[in-house]
Design a protein around this motif. Structure first.
Motif, mmCIF file in Angstrom:
data_model
loop_
_atom_site.group_PDB
_atom_site.id
_atom_site.type_symbol
_atom_site.label_atom_id
_atom_site.label_comp_id
_atom_site.label_asym_id
_atom_site.label_seq_id
_atom_site.Cartn_x
_atom_site.Cartn_y
_atom_site.Cartn_z
ATOM 1 N N GLN A 43 0.831 -1.206 0.000
ATOM 2 C CA GLN A 43 0.000 0.000 0.000
ATOM 3 C C GLN A 43 0.865 1.254 0.000
ATOM 4 N N VAL A 44 1.960 1.192 0.753
ATOM 5 C CA VAL A 44 2.875 2.331 0.794
ATOM 6 C C VAL A 44 3.593 2.484 -0.551
ATOM 7 N N HIS A 45 4.023 1.367 -1.129
ATOM 8 C CA HIS A 45 4.634 1.408 -2.466
ATOM 9 C C HIS A 45 3.692 2.067 -3.471
ATOM 10 N N ASP A 46 2.437 1.666 -3.451
ATOM 11 C CA ASP A 46 1.458 2.215 -4.392
ATOM 12 C C ASP A 46 1.282 3.718 -4.186
ATOM 13 N N TYR A 47 1.266 4.133 -2.923
ATOM 14 C CA TYR A 47 1.108 5.555 -2.621
ATOM 15 C C TYR A 47 2.296 6.357 -3.157
ATOM 16 N N LEU A 48 3.504 5.875 -2.899
ATOM 17 C CA LEU A 48 4.695 6.571 -3.378
ATOM 18 C C LEU A 48 4.735 6.608 -4.902
ATOM 19 N N GLU A 49 4.277 5.554 -5.540
ATOM 20 C CA GLU A 49 4.224 5.519 -6.999
ATOM 21 C C GLU A 49 3.246 6.558 -7.530
ATOM 22 N N ALA A 50 2.111 6.714 -6.863
ATOM 23 C CA ALA A 50 1.136 7.727 -7.283
ATOM 24 C C ALA A 50 1.730 9.133 -7.183
ATOM 25 N N LEU A 51 2.500 9.378 -6.120
ATOM 26 C CA LEU A 51 3.159 10.683 -5.989
ATOM 27 C C LEU A 51 4.123 10.901 -7.156
ATOM 28 N N SER A 52 4.925 9.891 -7.469
ATOM 29 C CA SER A 52 5.910 10.023 -8.551
ATOM 30 C C SER A 52 5.248 10.270 -9.890
ATOM 31 N N ASN A 53 4.062 9.703 -10.078
ATOM 32 C CA ASN A 53 3.330 9.879 -11.337
ATOM 33 C C ASN A 53 2.530 11.177 -11.375
ATOM 34 N N GLY A 54 2.535 11.921 -10.294
ATOM 35 C CA GLY A 54 1.744 13.151 -10.246
ATOM 36 C C GLY A 54 0.259 12.892 -10.219
ATOM 37 N N ASP A 55 -0.138 11.685 -9.787
ATOM 38 C CA ASP A 55 -1.551 11.299 -9.742
ATOM 39 C C ASP A 55 -2.109 11.631 -8.362
ATOM 40 N N GLY A 56 -2.510 12.883 -8.177
ATOM 41 C CA GLY A 56 -2.973 13.331 -6.878
ATOM 42 C C GLY A 56 -4.241 12.647 -6.418
ATOM 43 N N LEU A 75 -1.226 19.663 -5.383
ATOM 44 C CA LEU A 75 -1.756 18.319 -5.151
ATOM 45 C C LEU A 75 -1.899 17.465 -6.401
ATOM 46 N N ASP A 76 -1.434 17.935 -7.536
ATOM 47 C CA ASP A 76 -1.619 17.123 -8.740
ATOM 48 C C ASP A 76 -0.653 17.592 -9.832
ATOM 49 N N GLY A 77 -0.403 16.698 -10.780
ATOM 50 C CA GLY A 77 0.344 17.053 -11.972
ATOM 51 C C GLY A 77 1.799 17.385 -11.707
ATOM 52 N N ALA A 78 2.327 18.328 -12.493
ATOM 53 C CA ALA A 78 3.753 18.651 -12.468
ATOM 54 C C ALA A 78 4.256 19.104 -11.093
ATOM 55 N N PRO A 79 3.520 19.966 -10.356
ATOM 56 C CA PRO A 79 4.026 20.355 -9.035
ATOM 57 C C PRO A 79 4.185 19.168 -8.089
ATOM 58 N N LEU A 80 3.242 18.226 -8.167
ATOM 59 C CA LEU A 80 3.333 17.031 -7.327
ATOM 60 C C LEU A 80 4.505 16.160 -7.754
ATOM 61 N N GLN A 81 4.671 15.973 -9.058
ATOM 62 C CA GLN A 81 5.804 15.183 -9.548
ATOM 63 C C GLN A 81 7.128 15.792 -9.116
ATOM 64 N N GLN A 82 7.222 17.120 -9.166
ATOM 65 C CA GLN A 82 8.474 17.770 -8.774
ATOM 66 C C GLN A 82 8.753 17.556 -7.293
ATOM 67 N N SER A 83 7.721 17.638 -6.467
ATOM 68 C CA SER A 83 7.935 17.429 -5.030
ATOM 69 C C SER A 83 8.409 16.016 -4.756
ATOM 70 N N ALA A 84 7.880 15.031 -5.507
ATOM 71 C CA ALA A 84 8.261 13.631 -5.302
ATOM 72 C C ALA A 84 9.626 13.324 -5.902
ATOM 73 N N ALA A 85 9.989 14.014 -6.978
ATOM 74 C CA ALA A 85 11.261 13.724 -7.661
ATOM 75 C C ALA A 85 12.460 14.010 -6.765
ATOM 76 N N ALA A 86 12.306 14.928 -5.827
ATOM 77 C CA ALA A 86 13.414 15.258 -4.924
ATOM 78 C C ALA A 86 13.602 14.220 -3.832
ATOM 79 N N VAL A 87 12.653 13.300 -3.707
ATOM 80 C CA VAL A 87 12.753 12.231 -2.708
ATOM 81 C C VAL A 87 13.508 11.067 -3.355
#
Length: 328
Positions: A43-56, A75-87
């Motif tokens: 479930q955690v893997h799926d959540y992190l994957e959604a963040l990486s995909n920008g799927d808010g 909470l969605d799209g490119a801003p979300l992907q950018q926040s996750a990409a730094a992790v």
């Protein structure tokens, strides 16, 4: 025992052995599925994957989170992907039981080279097809990032222009994630600020210290110098609407020439929701000849005159206007 009976027994034994193997395989499949596909970690893997995909939308559902009354631009799209990409360097740890039907999954990672960890609490909510456990993240509220910017009505957050009414706004964000804010224009700019959001309960503040750019300081300096040069061009002791003058009881016996020997250094600071030019000071020099009224003696004089004045600043789009204010 007849040969026929022996054959039947062998068939039954083989069938029973096959049935046992099937049952064992099914049990193994259930165990494996519960350990991987239906595990808390998955479930955690799926959540992190959604963040990486920008799927808010999917991330919000998996996190089982409520959205606070804040701006949703992150909470969605490119801003979300950018926040996750730094992790980066993400490692999802094994689930640790913490009570009946509860488990914690800790994720370790780095953000801009700094190590962090986030623990996700989960609960077992039931079973699918009688055998497969179902896990959900414990309901939570998304954290927020409070952003302020001096004397501006907008800023850039994760490469997205966002409105900043009265210089402030609050943004709902997912975690873990990284957020970078800055303000940039020709005349005003604020250096980038970053914050890592690692926990659901944390509050975060980002303050952009906007300042005048070199371009604006140079433009204001040019206008101030032009004003003073126009004052110096006046061939009188008291140039009109200018910050320097000369008084004497002697008679003028030569040309009057002014020169600015020290121009003011311009500094622009925020004040009361706008921008103001700090008080200006410099030195002018008068060169002329004076005749003493009693002796008739003519003497060439060079007189330095320190001066000071203020100026109002107006910036309207690309237009910069400096209005000197001279008090006598």
């Amino acid at each position: 025992m007849s040969v026929q009976t022996s054959s039947v027994i062998k068939v039954l034994a083989a069938w029973l052995l096959g049935l046992l193997l099937v049952i064992a395989g099914a049990i193994t499949a259930v165990v494996v599925a519960n350990s991987f596909i239906f595990s808390p970690e998955e479930q955690v893997h799926d959540y992190l994957e959604a963040l990486s995909n920008g799927d808010g939308e999917r991330a919000l559902g998996l996190l089982n989170a409520s959205v606070p009354a804040a701006n949703a631009a992150m909470l969605d799209g490119a801003p979300l992907q950018q926040s996750a990409a730094a992790v980066e360097d993400v490692v999802v740890g094994d689930a640790v039981p913490v009570g009946d039907n509860r488990a914690d999954v800790t994720v370790t990672y780095t953000v801009r080279g700094t190590e962090h960890a986030t623990t996700f609490p989960l609960e077992r909510t039931g079973a699918e097809w009688l055998f497969f456990d179902t896990w959900e993240l414990v309901p939570t509220m998304l954290p927020t990032v409070d952003l302020t910017v001096i004397n501006q009505g907008e800023a850039t957050l994760n490469d997205t222009r966002v409105a900043m009414p009265e210089g402030r706004n609050q943004f709902a964000v997912f975690y873990p994630g990284s957020f970078e804010a800055h303000y940039t224009s020709d005349y005003f700019a604020a250096p980038a600020q970053t914050v890592a959001v690692t926990e659901r309960s944390e509050g975060h503040q980002m303050a952009l210290s906007t300042a005048a750019t070199d371009v604006l300081v140079e433009e204001v300096t040019a206008q101030v110098r032009r004003f003073l040069d126009e004052c110096a061009a006046q061939t009188v002791f008291q140039p009109a609407n200018c910050p320097f003058n000369f008084q004497t009881e002697s008679r003028v016996a030569g040309d009057i020439r002014w020169a600015i020997t020290e121009y003011p250094t311009v500094a622009i600071e925020p004040f009361d929701g706008s921008w103001e030019i700090e008080p200006l000071s410099g030195t002018a020099e008068l060169t002329t000849s004076l005749q003493d009224l009693f002796t008739g003696t003519i003497e060439a004089v060079t007189v330095p005159r320190e001066f000071g004045f203020t100026a109002r600043l107006s910036v309207d789009g690309d237009d910069v206007t400096v209005t000197p204010v001279v008090q006598y």
